[in-house]
Design a protein around this motif. Structure first.
Motif, PDB file in Angstrom:
ATOM      1  N   TYR A 102     -22.181   2.362 -12.048  1.00  0.00           N
ATOM      2  CA  TYR A 102     -21.043   3.147 -12.712  1.00  0.00           C
ATOM      3  C   TYR A 102     -20.126   2.378 -12.509  1.00  0.00           C
ATOM      4  N   PRO A 103     -19.008   2.689 -13.547  1.00  0.00           N
ATOM      5  CA  PRO A 103     -17.488   2.261 -13.670  1.00  0.00           C
ATOM      6  C   PRO A 103     -16.633   2.652 -12.354  1.00  0.00           C
ATOM      7  N   ASP A 104     -16.409   1.881 -11.564  1.00  0.00           N
ATOM      8  CA  ASP A 104     -15.429   2.367 -10.436  1.00  0.00           C
ATOM      9  C   ASP A 104     -13.954   2.514 -10.916  1.00  0.00           C
ATOM     10  N   PHE A 105     -13.537   3.495 -11.528  1.00  0.00           N
ATOM     11  CA  PHE A 105     -12.074   3.286 -11.838  1.00  0.00           C
ATOM     12  C   PHE A 105     -11.129   3.516 -10.712  1.00  0.00           C
ATOM     13  N   LEU A 106     -11.442   4.151  -9.725  1.00  0.00           N
ATOM     14  CA  LEU A 106     -10.794   4.180  -8.418  1.00  0.00           C
ATOM     15  C   LEU A 106     -10.353   2.631  -7.871  1.00  0.00           C
ATOM     16  N   ALA A 107     -11.487   1.944  -7.888  1.00  0.00           N
ATOM     17  CA  ALA A 107     -11.066   0.568  -7.407  1.00  0.00           C
ATOM     18  C   ALA A 107     -10.196  -0.180  -8.333  1.00  0.00           C
ATOM     19  N   PHE A 108     -10.587   0.138  -9.412  1.00  0.00           N
ATOM     20  CA  PHE A 108      -9.843  -0.542 -10.706  1.00  0.00           C
ATOM     21  C   PHE A 108      -8.199  -0.135 -10.712  1.00  0.00           C
ATOM     22  N   GLY A 109      -8.012   1.244 -10.297  1.00  0.00           N
ATOM     23  CA  GLY A 109      -6.810   1.559 -10.253  1.00  0.00           C
ATOM     24  C   GLY A 109      -5.915   1.066  -9.132  1.00  0.00           C
ATOM     25  N   ILE A 110      -6.613   1.148  -7.783  1.00  0.00           N
ATOM     26  CA  ILE A 110      -5.665   0.628  -6.682  1.00  0.00           C
ATOM     27  C   ILE A 110      -5.343  -0.791  -6.871  1.00  0.00           C
ATOM     28  N   LEU A 111      -6.373  -1.710  -7.481  1.00  0.00           N
ATOM     29  CA  LEU A 111      -5.920  -3.009  -7.361  1.00  0.00           C
ATOM     30  C   LEU A 111      -4.711  -3.248  -8.434  1.00  0.00           C
ATOM     31  N   LEU A 112      -4.817  -2.373  -9.379  1.00  0.00           N
ATOM     32  CA  LEU A 112      -3.495  -2.438 -10.379  1.00  0.00           C
ATOM     33  C   LEU A 112      -2.375  -2.095 -10.027  1.00  0.00           C
ATOM     34  N   ILE A 113      -2.456  -0.939  -8.959  1.00  0.00           N
ATOM     35  CA  ILE A 113      -1.162  -0.553  -8.188  1.00  0.00           C
ATOM     36  C   ILE A 113      -0.632  -1.632  -7.177  1.00  0.00           C
ATOM     37  N   ALA A 114      -1.813  -2.175  -6.323  1.00  0.00           N
ATOM     38  CA  ALA A 114      -1.345  -3.296  -5.560  1.00  0.00           C
ATOM     39  C   ALA A 114      -0.795  -4.454  -6.310  1.00  0.00           C
ATOM     40  N   THR A 115      -1.516  -4.706  -7.357  1.00  0.00           N
ATOM     41  CA  THR A 115      -0.822  -6.048  -8.034  1.00  0.00           C
ATOM     42  C   THR A 115       0.539  -5.817  -8.274  1.00  0.00           C
ATOM     43  N   SER A 116       0.647  -4.714  -9.027  1.00  0.00           N
ATOM     44  CA  SER A 116       2.322  -4.297  -9.438  1.00  0.00           C
ATOM     45  C   SER A 116       3.354  -4.400  -8.127  1.00  0.00           C
ATOM     46  N   LEU A 117       2.609  -4.138  -7.157  1.00  0.00           N
ATOM     47  CA  LEU A 117       3.663  -3.866  -5.865  1.00  0.00           C
ATOM     48  C   LEU A 117       3.860  -5.358  -5.484  1.00  0.00           C
ATOM     49  N   ILE A 118       3.080  -6.145  -5.395  1.00  0.00           N
ATOM     50  CA  ILE A 118       3.116  -7.496  -4.758  1.00  0.00           C
ATOM     51  C   ILE A 118       3.962  -8.337  -5.757  1.00  0.00           C
ATOM     52  N   SER A 119       4.167  -8.009  -7.079  1.00  0.00           N
ATOM     53  CA  SER A 119       5.127  -8.633  -7.928  1.00  0.00           C
ATOM     54  C   SER A 119       6.316  -8.355  -7.669  1.00  0.00           C
ATOM     55  N   PHE A 120       6.868  -7.741  -6.882  1.00  0.00           N
ATOM     56  CA  PHE A 120       8.129  -7.459  -6.754  1.00  0.00           C
ATOM     57  C   PHE A 120       8.762  -8.537  -5.427  1.00  0.00           C
ATOM     58  N   GLY A 121       7.712  -9.112  -5.143  1.00  0.00           N
ATOM     59  CA  GLY A 121       8.535 -10.214  -4.092  1.00  0.00           C
ATOM     60  C   GLY A 121       7.767 -10.107  -2.738  1.00  0.00           C
ATOM     61  N   ALA A 122       7.944 -11.265  -2.096  1.00  0.00           N
ATOM     62  CA  ALA A 122       7.176 -11.586  -0.572  1.00  0.00           C
ATOM     63  C   ALA A 122       7.797 -10.456   0.304  1.00  0.00           C
ATOM     64  N   ARG A 123       9.028 -10.165   0.149  1.00  0.00           N
ATOM     65  CA  ARG A 123       9.592  -8.900   1.053  1.00  0.00           C
ATOM     66  C   ARG A 123       8.964  -7.692   1.076  1.00  0.00           C
ATOM     67  N   VAL A 124       8.785  -7.285  -0.244  1.00  0.00           N
ATOM     68  CA  VAL A 124       8.033  -5.994  -0.508  1.00  0.00           C
ATOM     69  C   VAL A 124       6.647  -6.012  -0.014  1.00  0.00           C
ATOM     70  N   SER A 125       5.781  -7.054  -0.088  1.00  0.00           N
ATOM     71  CA  SER A 125       4.588  -7.224   0.233  1.00  0.00           C
ATOM     72  C   SER A 125       4.436  -7.160   1.699  1.00  0.00           C
ATOM     73  N   SER A 126       5.557  -8.001   2.485  1.00  0.00           N
ATOM     74  CA  SER A 126       5.592  -8.031   3.874  1.00  0.00           C
ATOM     75  C   SER A 126       5.693  -6.429   4.326  1.00  0.00           C
ATOM     76  N   TRP A 127       6.733  -5.827   3.898  1.00  0.00           N
ATOM     77  CA  TRP A 127       7.012  -4.510   4.387  1.00  0.00           C
ATOM     78  C   TRP A 127       5.709  -3.462   4.193  1.00  0.00           C
ATOM     79  N   LEU A 128       5.123  -3.595   3.018  1.00  0.00           N
ATOM     80  CA  LEU A 128       3.856  -2.765   2.892  1.00  0.00           C
ATOM     81  C   LEU A 128       2.928  -3.259   3.979  1.00  0.00           C
ATOM     82  N   ASN A 129       2.686  -4.450   4.154  1.00  0.00           N
ATOM     83  CA  ASN A 129       1.632  -4.778   5.096  1.00  0.00           C
ATOM     84  C   ASN A 129       2.240  -4.352   6.377  1.00  0.00           C
ATOM     85  N   HIS A 130       3.436  -4.423   6.810  1.00  0.00           N
ATOM     86  CA  HIS A 130       3.857  -3.591   8.056  1.00  0.00           C
ATOM     87  C   HIS A 130       3.238  -2.320   8.179  1.00  0.00           C
ATOM     88  N   ILE A 131       3.364  -1.635   7.186  1.00  0.00           N
ATOM     89  CA  ILE A 131       3.326  -0.062   7.169  1.00  0.00           C
ATOM     90  C   ILE A 131       1.762   0.269   7.646  1.00  0.00           C
TER      91      ILE A 131
END
Length: 657
Positions: free
Chosen positions: A168-197
């Motif tokens: 079956y299509p996994d829309f939840l996995a699709f959505g979390i990847l799109l959200i994560a992609t948009s977040l890491i596009s803001f720069g290495a510092r944003v990705s680093s802080w998310l990873n810290h949390i």
């Protein structure tokens, strides 16, 4: 007909194109990225890449089906094997602080086509790995809510019964990847802080598991009445080590982000050491706690930790374990999404992949096009494809990258350094040279002034030797090796090492079961290929190691070279041959697709190819005469099909004593 056949010289030039290496810039700290990551940032990225869902799933599976409580020993052995590869990455990452990881390391040492294939496989590895983690994340979250998301999707959207597609299509996995992609596009510092949390929550949950686990530990679960400590014997421990080895895959994200480190010479080795030490400790202690809490043969492979707390009467602890598992999966997801676009960027920046992916956003200073495009592709994979059959493909790409990085360490440690290429525009920058350094009695011709002028001062004494030349102590015994050009012995030695490692591993893996070799031939082949491997090390060992390609004083050096990388190569090849034939078949198909991309685009748009074309437009010859004068002759070279016409210009410059 005969004239159309390729000449031997043309074939030689074509092979040289395939094996040309990348020319590094003089200032490798200059970058379009934002150098903002500290040692702690890089270490947490590495921990996030290694300590993921494997801690919550892999420990229970290996303990029950493969090793029993001796999984502790399996993780120790796997940690040591991973350390060999990690040390190779640490040395390279410190001295080539450029994004690209294994792709870049292979390009500066082995050759272009090999680097492309490594990068091509790493791209697929990250895409499948990220999509698989997203589906696991979705399934784990869905299980907390009693599979309501899955039931709703199957009822209102439907199911598929197509090979290679998900049920079956996994829309939840699709959505979390799109959200994560948009977040890491803001720069290495944003990705680093998310990873810290997420890493902080994950490590807090691991600490909770260890404290509660040791309180609830029952030593009798390791006793003979429950099957003993090693119920599957030595073979079970080694088989468990091979499986546990893949739990440590992920530290290469540290080397991938080296172009964004503030002080890569110090930060990369320290971050890899910290990440690998903490990850190994976490796996060993959690597996110890797990097998002490409940008998190993009663573990639930799918949710071993949560089930162990439930069976001991602490059902509420299962929610804490579930929260830790989701946060751990988030860190792995971020690690994949951070690494993938940087590999693509490195290949595009070198001209081997489509140029659009080399664009860096001026404000966020990340490869935003590569991040968005490959994040969407990863999300589509997670949405519609059944990734279980492809997950095993991940290991072969990782092991192949580890193998080439280990071989690259040997090559760069013993071969001559390659300095910057000649100025493509034909400009001539004379390096300062004192006339007292020019004392050679005969005329010598050099291919380029910048590459060969360093040899003038070297002739002041016989004690100074080129990298890759025979050490003076071994000349009476191995004098025949001194006749070879520096670097040739190393190349032959590495080739013999790789071939003997493949043959030795093949005999160990297939000799008894598939080939049914008699004992005498099995032992004889092991002896022959073992001797070939040892001779290749003895061939490289007596050569002069210069340190590294660009630095004479190293903050980090891999110990016991070439023995340490040779062990890493052997372990990686052995584990690759343990994979099933379907994995190799899919790998071959992906390689063929990669070769089509390389020969259709990469080989023609490579920056090294453009540099060679510009360098051939103007040729320079430098001659050093006994009178200490330097004569430079510059002549325009016309295409071979046209009559030779051009202007010859001679410039003479006297060097003062």
């Amino acid at each position: 007909m005969v004239s159309r056949l390729p000449r031997l010289a043309d074939l030689a030039r074509f092979c040289q194109k395939l094996n040309r290496v990348k020319t590094l810039e003089e200032d490798m700290m200059e970058t379009s990225f934002n150098r903002c990551l500290t040692t702690i940032d890089l270490a947490l990225l590495g921990i996030g890449g290694m300590v993921g869902s494997g801690l919550y799933v892999l420990t229970g599976t290996v303990a029950k089906d493969t090793a029993g409580p001796a999984i502790v020993i399996s993780f120790i052995i796997a940690g040591i094997a991973s350390l060999l590869a990690a040390l190779c990455y640490a040395e390279f990452g410190a001295h080539v602080p450029k994004t690209g990881s294994a792709y870049m390391f292979t390009y500066v040492s082995v050759g272009e086509i090999w680097a492309f294939l490594i990068g091509w496989n790493v791209i697929l590895e990250y895409m499948i790995g990220g999509a698989a983690v997203a589906r696991a994340w979705s399934g784990y979250l869905d299980a907390i809510f009693d599979h309501r998301i899955k039931n709703f999707t199957e009822t209102h959207i439907g199911t598929w019964h197509v090979p290679f597609l998900a049920h079956y299509p996994d829309f939840l996995a699709f959505g979390i990847l799109l959200i994560a992609t948009s977040l890491i596009s803001f720069g290495a510092r944003v990705s680093s802080w998310l990873n810290h949390i997420f890493s902080a929550v994950s490590m807090g949950v691991i600490l909770f598991i260890l404290v509660m686990g040791f309180i609830l530990a029952r030593p009798q679960n390791w006793s003979a009445s429950e099957g003993g400590f090693a119920p599957y014997g030595i073979s079970g421990i080694m088989a468990g080590s091979a499986t546990c080895f893949y739990a440590f895959v992920g530290f290469d994200v540290i080397a991938t982000c080296s172009e964004e480190a503030r002080n890569p010479q110090r930060a990369i080795p320290r971050a890899i050491a910290i990440a690998l030490s903490l990850a190994t400790g976490a796996y060993i202690l959690v597996s110890m706690v797990l097998t002490l809490m409940v008998p190993w043969h009663s573990l639930d492979p799918d949710s071993a930790l949560a089930d162990a707390f439930y069976r001991r009467g602490y059902a509420w602890a299962g929610f804490i374990v579930a929260a830790g598992s989701i946060c751990a999966m988030n860190t792995v997801l971020l690690s994949n999404l951070v690494s993938l676009p940087r590999i693509v960027y490195a290949m595009a920046e070198d001209g081997l992949f489509f140029q659009v992916f080399s664009r860096i956003h001026p404000r966020t200073q990340v490869p935003v096009v590569a991040s968005v495009v490959f994040g969407i592709l990863m999300a589509i994979l997670a949405l519609i494809f059944d990734l279980e059959a492809l997950v095993q493909f991940l290991s072969i790409g990782t092991l192949l990258a580890y193998t080439f990085v280990a071989a690259s360490v040997i090559i760069l440690r013993f071969q001559q350094a390659k300095t910057g290429a000649p100025n493509p525009s034909g400009g001539n920058e004379m390096a300062p040279a004192s006339a007292e350094n020019i004392s050679t009695p005969e005329t010598k011709e050099y291919e380029s002034f910048s590459d060969k002028l360093q040899l003038v001062g070297k002739e002041k004494g016989k004690s100074q030797r080129e990298p890759g030349q025979l050490k003076a102590a071994f000349e009476p015994y191995l004098d025949f090796l001194s006749d070879f050009y520096p670097g040739e012995v190393v190349t032959v030695g590495v080739i013999v090492l790789m071939v003997s490692a493949i043959c030795l591993s093949a005999i160990l893996v297939f000799g008894r079961n598939q080939l049914h070799l008699p004992t005498w031939s099995y032992a004889l082949l092991l002896l022959l290929f073992g001797l070939a491997l040892a001779l290749s090390l003895l061939q490289i060992g007596p050569l002069c190691p210069p340190g590294f390609i660009l630095h004479s004083l190293l903050p980090l050096q891999l110990p016991l070279v070439p023995l340490t990388p040779a062990l890493s190569i052997f372990i990686n090849v052995y584990l690759m041959l343990k994979l099933n034939y379907m994995t190799w078949l899919r790998f071959s198909v992906w390689l063929i697709a990669g070769l089509m991309v390389y020969f259709g685009y990469g080989i023609w748009h490579s920056k090294e190819n453009l540099r060679e074309s510009q360098a051939h437009a103007v040729s320079a010859r430098y001659v050093v005469f006994p009178s200490s004068s330097l004569e430079e002759t510059v002549q325009t070279v016309q295409p071979s099909r046209q009559p030779s016409q051009g202007l010859e210009e001679t410039v003479e410059e006297e060097a003062k004593r």
